[in-house]
Structures are given as structure tokens and as C-alpha cells.
Design a protein around this motif. Structure first.
Motif, PDB file in Angstrom:
ATOM      1  N   TYR A 184       0.831  -1.213   0.000  1.00 50.51           N
ATOM      2  CA  TYR A 184       0.000   0.000   0.000  1.00 50.51           C
ATOM      3  C   TYR A 184       0.862   1.258   0.000  1.00 50.51           C
ATOM      4  N   ILE A 185       1.985   1.233   0.702  1.00 47.20           N
ATOM      5  CA  ILE A 185       2.876   2.396   0.704  1.00 47.20           C
ATOM      6  C   ILE A 185       3.296   2.736  -0.725  1.00 47.20           C
ATOM      7  N   SER A 188       0.143   3.849  -2.863  1.00 46.96           N
ATOM      8  CA  SER A 188      -0.369   5.177  -2.506  1.00 46.96           C
ATOM      9  C   SER A 188       0.509   6.285  -3.065  1.00 46.96           C
ATOM     10  N   THR A 224      -1.683   6.316   5.685  1.00 48.86           N
ATOM     11  CA  THR A 224      -0.550   5.441   5.985  1.00 48.86           C
ATOM     12  C   THR A 224      -0.269   5.383   7.490  1.00 48.86           C
ATOM     13  N   ALA A 253       5.717   5.113   7.651  1.00 48.03           N
ATOM     14  CA  ALA A 253       4.377   5.705   7.657  1.00 48.03           C
ATOM     15  C   ALA A 253       4.438   7.193   7.974  1.00 48.03           C
ATOM     16  N   GLN A 257       3.074   9.972   5.525  1.00 46.82           N
ATOM     17  CA  GLN A 257       2.001  10.793   6.086  1.00 46.82           C
ATOM     18  C   GLN A 257       2.361  12.274   6.035  1.00 46.82           C
TER      19      GLN A 257
END
Length: 436
Positions: A184-185, A188, A224, A253, A257
């Protein structure tokens, strides 16, 4: 053009060196019956989707059926509100451990999962039945902004899976979610940067049409830190599971973020400029104002939760200091309070923008953007509950619980309005084909 208007325009040019176009700029041009230049060829507009549907139906004239309604399905239907409510309910359940709250949250999680699968099927059917509509969605000024919603929906499902799934299963789900976190990191970051590059290469967004919806392509980055904090908390709760690489997950994260928050912050600054020069958005754009709550809300929820878990994230020898945990907890709480105030301010502005609709003669037409009344506010509620835990504040916790209850009421009202519009053929209905 009247003499007074000409004087006003000349004065603005003299002072600023340019004319700031207002929302009524093109309407005024038409009223004055001035010749308009021939438009340059550009990307498809919002009406081209209906024309594509019409072409897809040429071989079967008749009444509008279910296939035609499916062809109107758009990315905006990937709402994250239901999964956000499940996340809020889990945050409420955490300090009280009431079983009934946990089961209601589980119901919202499963409902969100079903809605996500249904939307995936419907949007795929639209792309198959209306050739070219997939590329069209990336070139349409309105729909393209909501393409990242499918990434956000996936993120809310994974967050809910960590909350409701990992403590009830074996290590296999934990390992799966850890791998999905790193995937996902990457997704995204690519989705956010790629979507903005497509928009900047194919679209023109005048500042007088600006709304916080422009922030939406950056929203995948904003989940995240909440994802990381939830994954680490679930790993800590499931004591029989092997520990994950908590430090790497938390630090990565925070980096992503921070990127998402700064991008969103700069775009929200442009929104403030738009408000100062053009007043509030039009009725159909008004729900999008609530999207400005999300960037600071999700950042607070993620950072404060990670800060409170410093004792299980930070090794004893981190940075050579034995006081790292205390420092990080204090720093995350202070930064969280700072950004929480910004989120509250945007919340007040967003609610105040709806004041005129209190009057019976003023109505706001329903659109799928009404779900913005729910999802960004889930960030504010979870941020409030995270700060309540960090500060040990009973008042903040009660405030967060009341906000959560009101949020569920708003979710139910928006859902009923959506179902009513579906029944009355105001949603998923090809407007140009009504006379067929």
C-alpha cells in the motif's frame, strides 16, 4: 458591458495587473451576448459520458434498463464512509471494551466490504459495456479527481481487517497485512503522484472553481499513519503472534504521512485564497468543503496513536537515549493538539457553509459527494479519541463518543437520501436518454 462594470474591471487591472474571473464570469458573458471564441479541442467534459452511453445503446432503442443505469456508475461510488464508521466504532470500543460496540463495528466492516466488491463489479461492467469510458474517467474534470477513492476504500478495508481480524486469527493474517502495508505504501505514492501528473498534463482547473476536492488525489498518503498504528496495535494485542518490524513500519508511515499532509496543506491554502476572492462554492460543490477536515484529522489520529505506542516501537537504544519513548509521546501529543485545532477550525467553517440550507426554500441537490459529510469527519472523531487517550481526558473521550453517535446518524441520513435518489431515478440515470 455597462460603464460601471468597465470601470470596475479597469480598476482591478490597474491595481492587480489582472482580472480574477468570478463564478458568474461565463454566465455574464452569455447574458451580454458577446461573441465567444471557438473553444480549443480538449479532454472530454462531463456531458461526454452520457453521449458515450447513448452510442452504446444505439443498437437497442427502448426504455432505459439496468444495463444503461450501470453504464452511469462512476468512481464517486467508492465511498469510504462505511469503513470509516467501523474504524470510529473500534476507537470507541477500545477504552470501554463493550461487546455490542464491537459487533456493530464488525457489521459496518462487513457491509463496507460488500459495498466495495459491488462497486468493483459495477465499475468493471461499465468499462466493458461502454468502450473508452475507462480512459474517459481519467480525462473528465470531475470524475478524475475521485479515482483515488478506490485506493482509499482499499485502505479502510485493510485498517478494519487489522482491527477486527488480526486479534481473532492466527499469525497468517498478520503476515498478510504486513506485506499489504508495504504494498500500500508503494501504491499510494504512485497513485497520488501519478494522478496529479495526469491532472496537470490534461486538465485546467481555474482558481475560481477550486474546492478541497482537489486534495483527494493526495488522500491515499493520509491513511498510511493510521494504517501503521492500527497494524502495530493489533500485533501488540495478539500476544501469541510473532512481532513485526514495528520501527520500520512506523518511520515509513510517518514519512509518507508527512508528505501527504504537506501536499494537502498547500492545496488547502489555495482554497483559502479562493474563498477570499470568490466566496463559498456553489450548492453542488458545498459538500466538498468537508474534505478539508481530513488531512489534519488523519494526521493527528495516526501520529498520536503511534506516539502512544512508542514503548513497543522504539528499541531501548534508539538514538542512544533512554528517554526516547517519553520524548516521542510528548512530541506526538503536542503536534497532535496543534493539528487537531486546525481540523476543528475547518470543521466549523464547513458546518457554517451549510447554514443557508437551514431555510426551507434553500435545498442542496443530492450528489455522491454528500458522503463527504461522513468520511472526513471520521478522521476528526478518531483524532479526538486518540488525544483523549494520550491526555487521559474524560471530557475529550465523552466528546468523541457523542461525535461518533452523531456521525452514525449522518451516515444513516445520507444513505437514505442516496437510496431515495436511486429510486426516483436521480442517480445512475442517463439524463440525455430520458426522452427515448
Amino acid at each position: 458591458m455597462s460603464r460601471a462594470l468597465s470601470t470596475q474591471v479597469d480598476l482591478e487591472i490597474a491595481i492587480n495587473g489582472y482580472i480574477t474571473p468570478g463564478e458568474d464570469y461565463f454566465d455574464r458573458e452569455q447574458q451580454e451576448k458577446r461573441p465567444r471564441p471557438t473553444p480549443l479541442p480538449g479532454p472530454p467534459n462531463a456531458e461526454s459520458l452520457a453521449r458515450m452511453i447513448s452510442n452504446a445503446r444505439k443498437s437497442k432503442k427502448g426504455k432505459i434498463g439496468i444495463r444503461d443505469r450501470i453504464c452511469c456508475h462512476q468512481w464517486t461510488w467508492f465511498t469510504m464512509a462505511t469503513g470509516g464508521v467501523a474504524n470510529v466504532l473500534h476507537s470507541v470500543w477500545t477504552p470501554y471494551r463493550a461487546d455490542w460496540i464491537w459487533y456493530i463495528g464488525l457489521i459496518f466492516f462487513l457491509l463496507n466490504l460488500c459495498l466495495f466488491i459491488m462497486n468493483c463489479i459495477l465499475i468493471t461492467m461499465r468499462f466493458i459495456m461502454v468502450p473508452g469510458s475507462f480512459m474517459h474517467s481519467f480525462l473528465d474534470q470531475m470524475e478524475s479527481l475521485f479515482i483515488p477513492s478506490v485506493v482509499l476504500s482499499t485502505a479502510t478495508i485493510m485498517i478494519n481487517t487489522c482491527e477486527y481480524g488480526i486479534p481473532m486469527t492466527g499469525p497468517w493474517l498478520q503476515h498478510t497485512m504486513e506485506w499489504l502495508f508495504w504494498i500500500y505504501i508503494v501504491v499510494s505514492v504512485i497513485a497520488s503522484a501519478g494522478m496529479y501528473l495526469i491532472l496537470w498534463s490534461t486538465q485546467i482547473f481555474p482558481i475560481h472553481t477550486m474546492t478541497p476536492v482537489w486534495v483527494f488525489p493526495g488522500y491515499p498518503l493520509l491513511l498510511t499513519a493510521p494504517f501503521a498504528s492500527t497494524l502495530i496495535a493489533a500485533n501488540t494485542t495478539a500476544m501469541n503472534n510473532p512481532p513485526i518490524n514495528r520501527l520500520a513500519i512506523a518511520m515509513c508511515a510517518i514519512a509518507v504521512q508527512g508528505t501527504g499532509f504537506l501536499i494537502s496543506f498547500m492545496i488547502c491554502a489555495a482554497f483559502i485564497y479562493r474563498l477570499m476572492t470568490q466566496k463559498l462554492p456553489r450548492d453542488m460543490q458545498r459538500p466538498g468543503v468537508f474534505i478539508s477536515i481530513g488531512p489534519s484529522g488523519f494526521t493527528v489520529a495516526g501520529l498520536v496513536s503511534l506516539g502512544q505506542q512508542s514503548q513497543v516501537v522504539i528499541p531501548d537504544s534508539f538514538q542512544g537515549s533512554t528517554h526516547s519513548v517519553i520524548i516521542l509521546r510528548l512530541l506526538s501529543t503536542i503536534v497532535g493538539l496543534w493539528l487537531w485545532g486546525l481540523s476543528i477550525w475547518f470543521f466549523l467553517v464547513s458546518v457554517g457553509s451549510l447554514w443557508k440550507y437551514v431555510r426551507p426554500e434553500r435545498k442542496m441537490p443530492f450528489q455522491m459527494t454528500w458522503w463527504s459529510f461522513v468520511f472526513p469527519n471520521t478522521a476528526l472523531v478518531t483524532a479526538t479519541l486518540a488525544l483523549a487517550t494520550a491526555l487521559g481526558s474524560t471530557g475529550l473521550r465523552i466528546c468523541g463518543c457523542v461525535m461518533a453517535a452523531l456521525l452514525i446518524v449522518v451516515w444513516a441520513l445520507v444513505l437514505m437520501s442516496m437510496l431515495k435518489c436511486l429510486w426516483n431515478r436521480q442517480l445512475l440515470w442517463p439524463k440525455e436518454l430520458e426522452g427515448d
